[in-house]
Design a protein around this motif. Structure first.
Motif, mmCIF file in Angstrom:
data_model
loop_
_atom_site.group_PDB
_atom_site.id
_atom_site.type_symbol
_atom_site.label_atom_id
_atom_site.label_comp_id
_atom_site.label_asym_id
_atom_site.label_seq_id
_atom_site.Cartn_x
_atom_site.Cartn_y
_atom_site.Cartn_z
ATOM 1 N N SER A 38 16.450 111.409 60.017
ATOM 2 C CA SER A 38 17.909 111.296 60.042
ATOM 3 C C SER A 38 18.466 110.213 59.148
ATOM 4 O O SER A 38 17.774 109.599 58.388
ATOM 5 C CB SER A 38 18.347 110.996 61.458
ATOM 6 N N LEU A 76 24.723 110.835 56.984
ATOM 7 C CA LEU A 76 24.888 112.272 56.750
ATOM 8 C C LEU A 76 25.381 112.578 55.345
ATOM 9 O O LEU A 76 24.793 113.354 54.619
ATOM 10 C CB LEU A 76 25.866 112.826 57.782
ATOM 11 N N TYR A 119 25.598 119.517 51.657
ATOM 12 C CA TYR A 119 26.530 118.928 52.607
ATOM 13 C C TYR A 119 27.531 117.997 51.912
ATOM 14 O O TYR A 119 27.211 117.342 50.929
ATOM 15 C CB TYR A 119 25.778 118.146 53.686
ATOM 16 N N ASP A 175 31.196 113.591 60.182
ATOM 17 C CA ASP A 175 31.207 113.785 61.635
ATOM 18 C C ASP A 175 30.044 114.708 62.024
ATOM 19 O O ASP A 175 30.036 115.891 61.689
ATOM 20 C CB ASP A 175 32.545 114.412 62.057
ATOM 21 N N ARG A 176 29.083 114.166 62.755
ATOM 22 C CA ARG A 176 27.891 114.943 63.102
ATOM 23 C C ARG A 176 28.217 116.124 64.005
ATOM 24 O O ARG A 176 27.534 117.146 63.964
ATOM 25 C CB ARG A 176 26.855 114.035 63.766
ATOM 26 N N ARG A 177 29.229 115.995 64.816
ATOM 27 C CA ARG A 177 29.601 117.124 65.678
ATOM 28 C C ARG A 177 30.053 118.308 64.837
ATOM 29 O O ARG A 177 29.724 119.464 65.145
ATOM 30 C CB ARG A 177 30.708 116.697 66.639
ATOM 31 N N ALA A 194 29.074 118.860 61.794
ATOM 32 C CA ALA A 194 27.902 119.346 61.071
ATOM 33 C C ALA A 194 27.179 120.421 61.861
ATOM 34 O O ALA A 194 26.628 121.374 61.296
ATOM 35 C CB ALA A 194 26.960 118.186 60.765
ATOM 36 N N ARG A 195 27.177 120.288 63.173
ATOM 37 C CA ARG A 195 26.477 121.254 64.016
ATOM 38 C C ARG A 195 27.186 122.598 64.079
ATOM 39 O O ARG A 195 26.636 123.572 64.596
ATOM 40 C CB ARG A 195 26.291 120.671 65.418
ATOM 41 N N ARG A 233 17.493 118.438 56.685
ATOM 42 C CA ARG A 233 18.355 118.454 57.877
ATOM 43 C C ARG A 233 18.787 117.052 58.279
ATOM 44 O O ARG A 233 19.584 116.881 59.187
ATOM 45 C CB ARG A 233 17.622 119.116 59.044
ATOM 46 N N GLY A 234 18.268 116.018 57.634
ATOM 47 C CA GLY A 234 18.628 114.639 57.937
ATOM 48 C C GLY A 234 17.886 113.703 57.007
ATOM 49 O O GLY A 234 16.999 114.110 56.272
ATOM 50 N N VAL A 239 20.849 116.203 61.846
ATOM 51 C CA VAL A 239 22.290 116.467 61.931
ATOM 52 C C VAL A 239 22.631 117.938 61.714
ATOM 53 O O VAL A 239 23.726 118.373 62.038
ATOM 54 C CB VAL A 239 23.065 115.584 60.938
#
Length: 284
Positions: free
Chosen positions: A5, A8, A88, A122-124, A126-127, A188-189, A196
């Motif tokens: 991780s 981001l 990203y 914002d990681r939320r 990203a999901r 992915r991180g 993330v």
């Protein structure tokens, strides 16, 4: 699954300030075409530096917006379809214009989901990436004929990981199958932090062809993520999975897929061309 991780945005943004060179063509004797009547119009600023023999339209809004790129010549629109997933920290075709134009000029139609919205860090949010791709695509697919065999899914950085997630989830989501997956410098991180962009559960189907490109010179993603993506695809036979290791320092950095040099075209464009257009394709 191993957890890697970190910051981001630093991980996933493919550097766009690389002096790519404009590929939009303007000047005496060149006429800018009218927007296509059968595609919803993309805003003028959304076409970036795409040349004018490439049509672009867009459907959806915000993170569920999908750009549709195709040949301006209607006689050349029966070719393969490529789902192209950016790195990203972006939501437009900016920085990818030359590669996308190269695909379209050979007869491909390219679907390019935005899949993100600000704040990118914002990681939320990203999901939500795979959900945004899956939610935005149906409106685009109404305007595109996907061959029965399916489409090729290509992705860079985070998009490379999401390409595998799409192939894994397409059937359950009611979307066209991925006949091939092409993951370039996937991740992915960052090393040292939390994942993330979580992996979809399961594996791509057994008939999926998978190519992952990675470099030990890539200080952001390295080769571990690419190896993991292939290893976790347990339903795909070993003979249909290929890991390409890049050792050329001219194209080893995480930002290198945004380059348009001869080395970049040979390293990144050519393998995708062969997946999309057949083994004799050269990569431009």
């Amino acid at each position: 699954m191993r957890r890697i991780s970190g910051n981001l945005l630093a991980l996933f943004s493919v550097t766009l300030a690389l002096g790519l060179g404009a590929c939009g063509e303007t000047g005496p004797g060149i006429t800018v075409p009218e927007p296509p009547a059968d595609l919803p119009r993309a805003a003028a600023g959304e076409r970036g530096d795409l040349p004018y023999d490439v049509e672009i339209g867009a459907v959806g809004r915000n993170a569920r917006r999908v750009y549709i790129l195709r040949p301006a010549d209607p006689q050349r629109r029966d070719g393969p379809v490529v789902l192209f997933l950016h790195g990203y920290g972006s939501a437009t075709v900016a920085g990818y214009e030359r590669w996308l134009a190269h695909l379209v000029r050979q007869g491909a139609t390219v679907l390019f989901p935005a899949y993100q919205r600000r704040p990118y860090g914002d990681r939320r949010l990203a999901r939500e990436s795979l959900d945004n791709i899956a939610s935005g695509l149906p409106a685009a697919l109404e305007r595109v004929r996907v061959p029965e065999a399916g489409l090729t899914v290509a992705g860079v950085s985070a998009g490379g990981a999401l390409a595998v997630d799409y192939a894994t989830s397409a059937k359950a989501l009611g979307l066209p199958p991925a006949k091939a997956v092409y993951s370039v410098y996937p991740g992915r991180g960052l090393p040292g932090g939390a994942v993330v962009v979580p992996a979809a559960e399961g594996s791509p189907p057994a008939d999926t062809e998978m190519v992952a490109v990675a470099s030990p010179l890539d200080a952001v993603a390295g080769t571990a993520w690419a190896r993991e993506l292939l290893n976790d695809a347990v339903d795909v036979p070993a003979g249909r999975k290929r890991l390409v290791i890049v050792r050329d320092p001219k194209v080893g950095a995480h930002s290198a897929p945004a380059l348009t040099t001869r080395e970049a075209r040979r390293t990144f464009w050519a393998p995708l061309d062969r997946l999309v257009f057949g083994p004799d394709a050269s990569g431009g």
